[in-house]
Design an enzyme around this catalytic site. Structure first.
Site, PDB file in Angstrom:
ATOM      1  CB  VAL A 549      -0.966  -0.297   1.574  1.00 14.80           C
ATOM      2  CG1 VAL A 549      -1.460   0.873   1.444  1.00 14.80           C
ATOM      3  CG2 VAL A 549      -1.802  -1.045   0.838  1.00 14.80           C
ATOM      4  CB  CYS A 550       3.592   2.046   2.045  1.00  8.59           C
ATOM      5  SG  CYS A 550       2.980   2.350   3.853  1.00  8.59           S
TER       6      CYS A 550
END
Length: 963
Positions: A549-550
């Site tokens: 996600v990051c």
């Protein structure tokens, strides 16, 4: 018709899957091409069908000969009503219906030298040698590309002559190599270092390259191709850069493909060379050492009497692909000759070959096939009941083949076609059983009706339910007990794995095929003879590709990362937000009841700079401009405040290094097409979601944007957490922000429900792909990542499999060759063949499948096709009785027993818990654990077990508990 005229006729939605294989320049050449095809028996019909589906500009048919019974075994354009009618005349209208973009013409006269001058390519099928030599010589003389193809039973050949100086502009199907740049030095030579993770072994000495997206040393961007030298450390010497600007950041190195030239001789020359060879005069001693293989000669002669649909499908696919190569100069042509046989379809024991009486004509549509395999085999084919899973491109080709060979065409036979999808425009360039009037209808129903049109005796049942774990009540024991085999034509490995597991469970042979571009495979899996189907590990993993996600939110380093981010943006802005607001409208919930900060961030983004629902197009444009600033300017500036470019970690390394690219905010500019495209797509989608009219006026949009005020930064949502390098959470909201959002939500909830937009990749007018492609491209600009174009964006985001009619037809033909063996009766593993082909690179291999792996545990031996069988008995046995039976009869001390995948028993349970379960009847225990009653009627409970002392890699056969 020149290329410009052809490009106007290129329907990109219709040919979308094919465009990913050939590219737009090649397709424009194909749309402007003129081809002459002489010979409309089965092979000619296959070539014609493929060329029409793929959009050749015009196709002239030539075959004055009358239709006869033997034609119907492989010529799907003909029927009993066409007997005695000329093949070309009978085929013309049906071919024209396949693709109204293609001009299908019939020529009734002789093939003269003047006629040949009107065409770029001339193809002969089933022509006499004298005709091949005459036409081939004239074509070679005038620079017209020439092909000659023929099949006789299980033997086929193809000859190509593209002239003495034929240049191939794009020799391979592979995309040009691209790699991200880490650094470029100034010097002579300049040295380029690739980013960490790039495959330095992809480039070779002498490769030609160019560059894009470089900041600083801009002289290299889009430069003329440069030759490179690969150094020992993997860095690349790229020529003199001493006078260029200093390299700053970013950019990509891109391979430039080299054209290749081939030189062909004509057919007359080949014959002459053969005639000049010394006759094969063997001495008696040599004849003893190398005796004539009379059995082989006899086999070839016997099998050459008929015409077989799978053979013409394979040769017709290769021939059509060579026609495209000649037209488009894309992919390397054959090295003139191809010979192919499938004599492995005949029994290995010559005594089992059909008798001449069994192969004599019957005045039947199957006479061409009976001539090879006999009438008894034809009767056996007609009694089969097969399940075809998937009625897409391969499925349509298989259905055509099944109709022609008469699979399930008897009174006791039938075919079942299962497919839940509906027909789309992009299907029509490959799925030849469908027509434009069928768009929107179920594939299974249309394909079944079309197959019956090819063979009225065919019994076809369409089912529109998916074959997956949710439909095991439909495709269950009763269904599979009536099925002789399964053919799978599926486009996902998940679906293939499930269907294969069903075949293994019910001990049914599986015929399976797949394609990607000009690559294709066909495989056969036979119970107890071959291994069971296993999806390739790399391919199966690719379906589940996901990114941290990051990485996607803050630290993208590839175009795929930016496309995933853009796809998430679409879902959040135009689907999830509408569903959230509609839910609030119905449930009257407040923001404090909603799930987490992510939902709040989503709503804040959707409200944007507006204080109420948009009322008109201008409001939608204002929102889109505000969101542009949020994503590509203010949001990036905010990230850099948290993580400034000069940030250094505790170990002294720079934070923005390695795969982490330091972003730069963009300044909105109405003169930048990508900026404008984003606003145009986003505003239209926002309008659709709110039920407002959209706008297609690009010029008016540009003028409107000049009048709108610059969005207020204070209204921008705080999209980053306080520590984005450690967290993947969304924004943090205080009481005042919650109050403001609640107020906006109340305003937005007044009025009709919003329309959630479901992402649809195949409608090029709905702005979905436009939004994702533009958003990803802008994100690439932020992070200095080489972007991909719209077509590639659509391919990646839509998970589209490139496809072309030729590969589809070829693998379907290869599947039906294996069908002959499966239906023919017990065969050894040596008779079966897996096949792999790559038409773009003239690669074709057939190989024997692996045997099923044997596993052992103590005295037990088994393969994936075996199972343990235990009768429930009368009265039904208890769990304790079952465990005792397994130990006494098989020496198995059960450690765990499961059922779909509920745990029924564990030897590790406490004595008290075991005491509760052991006295229960097995069905009673299953019902108690799963909460489901066993279905009524004869049935089997499938249980999985593990045993004491087993090794980790042992997979015990399933336990079939027969009720």
């Amino acid at each position: 018709m020149d290329a410009l005229d052809a490009s106007k006729l290129l329907n990109e939605e219709l040919y979308s899957r094919q465009l990913y294989v050939l590219g737009s320049p090649a397709m424009q050449k194909i749309r402007g091409a003129r081809v002459l095809l002489s010979g409309l028996q089965g092979l000619g019909a296959e070539v014609a069908k493929n060329l029409v589906l793929m959009g050749v500009g015009s196709l002239t048919l030539h075959d004055p000969h009358p239709t006869c019974w033997s034609d119907l075994a492989a010529q799907f354009l003909l029927s009993e009503q066409d007997l005695e009618r000329s093949r070309a005349e009978a085929s013309q209208e049906l071919l024209a219906q396949l693709n109204r973009d293609v001009k299908v013409i019939m020529h009734t006269g002789d093939i003269t030298e003047d006629l040949l001058l009107d065409f770029q390519v001339v193809a002969l099928t089933a022509a006499k040698l004298e005709e091949q030599l005459k036409v081939g010589t004239l074509c070679h003389k005038h620079g017209v590309c020439f092909l000659a193809a023929d099949t006789r039973g299980l033997v086929g050949q193809l000859f190509c002559d593209f002239g003495e100086n034929f240049t191939v502009q794009d020799p391979t199907e592979a995309e040009p190599l691209t790699a991200a740049i880490q650094h470029i030095s100034q010097g002579s030579p300049g040295v380029l270092t690739l980013r960490k993770g790039a495959n330095t072994h992809c480039f070779c000495d002498g490769d030609l390259v160019t560059f894009s997206g470089i900041e600083g040393m801009v002289e290299l961007n889009d430069c003329a191709p440069r030759s490179i030298h690969v150094r020992e450390d993997g860095s690349l010497e790229i020529g003199d850069t001493a006078t260029f600007s200093r390299y700053l950041r970013g950019g990509a190195i891109i391979e430039v493909k080299r054209p290749k030239t081939v030189r062909h001789v004509d057919a007359e020359t080949v014959v002459g060379l053969a005639q000049d060879l010394e006759p094969l005069k063997w001495t008696e001693e040599e004849q003893l050492e190398q005796p004539l293989d009379e059995a082989l000669v006899r086999t070839v002669a016997l099998s050459s009497a008929g015409v077989l649909s799978p053979m013409v499908a394979i040769l017709g696919a290769v021939a059509a692909q060579e026609v495209l190569k000649a037209i488009s100069r894309t992919f390397m042509p054959l090295d003139q000759w191809l010979y192919f046989d499938a004599l492995d379809c005949l029994p290995e024991d010559g005594e089992l070959l059909p008798s001449p009486e069994d192969c004599s004509p019957r005045g039947s549509r199957y006479d061409g096939q009976i001539a090879v395999f006999g009438a008894d085999f034809q009767e056996k084919l007609s009694r089969q009941h097969y399940l075809l899973v998937g009625a897409g491109a391969i499925g349509c080709e298989l259905l055509k083949g099944f109709a022609l060979v008469g699979l399930g065409a008897g009174k006791s036979g039938r075919l079942t076609v299962a497919d839940m999808d509906h027909i789309e425009l992009s299907n029509l360039s490959r799925q030849f059983l469908f027509r434009s009037q069928d768009i929107g209808r179920p594939k299974a129903e249309v394909a079944a009706a079309a197959a019956q049109g090819l063979n009225p005796d065919l019994q076809v049942i369409p089912l529109t339910y998916p074959l997956d774990p949710t439909t095991e009540d439909i495709y269950g024991d009763n269904f599979f007990s009536r099925v002789d085999g399964v053919a799978a034509a599926l486009d996902s490995f998940q679906a293939r794995r499930y269907v294969a597991a069903r075949c293994t469970h019910y001990l049914k042979p599986l015929l399976e095929a797949g394609t990607s571009g000009t690559r294709g495979s066909a495989k056969v899996f036979v119970p107890h003879v071959t291994e069971a189907y296993r999806a390739p590990a790399s391919a199966a993993a690719s379906e589940d590709t996901s990114y941290p996600v990051c990485t996607v939110r803050y630290f993208p380093s590839t175009a795929e990362h930016t496309l995933q981010w853009a796809r998430n943006e679409f879902e959040g802005l135009f689907r999830l937000s509408a569903e959230t607001i509609n839910h609030h409208q119905q449930a009257h919930s407040s923001l404090t009841d909603m799930d987490g900060a992510q939902t709040l961030t989503l709503l804040k983004s959707v409200f944007g700079v507006l204080r109420q629902r948009p009322q008109n197009w201008q409001d939608c444009v204002a929102w889109a401009l505000g969101h542009w600033e949020l994503c590509f300017h203010y949001g990036i500036k905010q990230l850099l405040r948290h993580l400034p470019p000069e940030k250094v970690l505790e170990d002294g390394t720079r934070f923005w290094s390695g795969p982490k690219r330091c972003p730069q905010p963009l300044e909105f500019d109405t003169n930048q097409d990508t900026h404008l495209l984003y606003i145009w797509a986003a505003a239209n989608l926002y309008a659709q979601m709110h039920g407002l009219p959209d706008s297609r006026d690009w010029t008016a949009l540009r003028e409107l944007l000049k009048l709108l005020p610059q969005p207020d930064p204070q209204q921008m949502v705080p999209i980053f957490p306080s520590n984005p390098e450690l967290a993947s959470a969304s924004a943090e909201f205080g009481p005042e922000q919650l109050k403001e959002l609640n107020k906006a939500l109340e305003v937005w909830s007044v009025g009709p429900p919003l329309k959630p937009l479901m992402f649809e990749k195949d409608d090029d007018s709905n702005f979905h792909v436009d939004f994702v492609a533009a958003a990803a491209s802008l994100r690439c600009q932020n992070y200095g990542i080489p972007p991909v174009n719209r077509a590639q964006s659509k391919l990646i985001v839509g998970q589209i499999i490139p496809a072309i009619a030729t590969t589809t037809a070829a693998v379907a033909g290869l599947v039906i060759l294996e069908l002959y063996k499966v239906v023919g009766g017990p065969r050894p593993r040596s008779a079966f063949r897996h096949s792999y082909l790559h038409l773009a690179e003239n690669y074709f291999i057939r190989y024997m499948p692996f045997a099923p792996a044997i596993q052992m545990f103590h005295h037990l031996k088994w393969t994936c096709w075996d199972r343990l069988k235990v009768s429930a008995g009368q009265p039904e046995r208890t769990l304790e009785s079952l465990l005792a039976h397994l130990q006494e009869q098989h020496g198995l001390r059960v450690r765990m027993l499961l059922h779909h995948p509920a745990l029924l028993y564990s030897a590790r349970w406490s004595p008290e818990k075991q005491a509760q379960c052991l006295p229960l009847r097995v069905t009673e225990l299953v019902q108690r654990v799963t909460g489901q009653e066993p279905a009524p009627g004869p049935r089997v409970l499938v249980l999985q077990l593990s045993c004491e002392d087993e090794e980790e890699d042992i997979a015990f056969p399933p336990l079939h508990y027969e009720l």
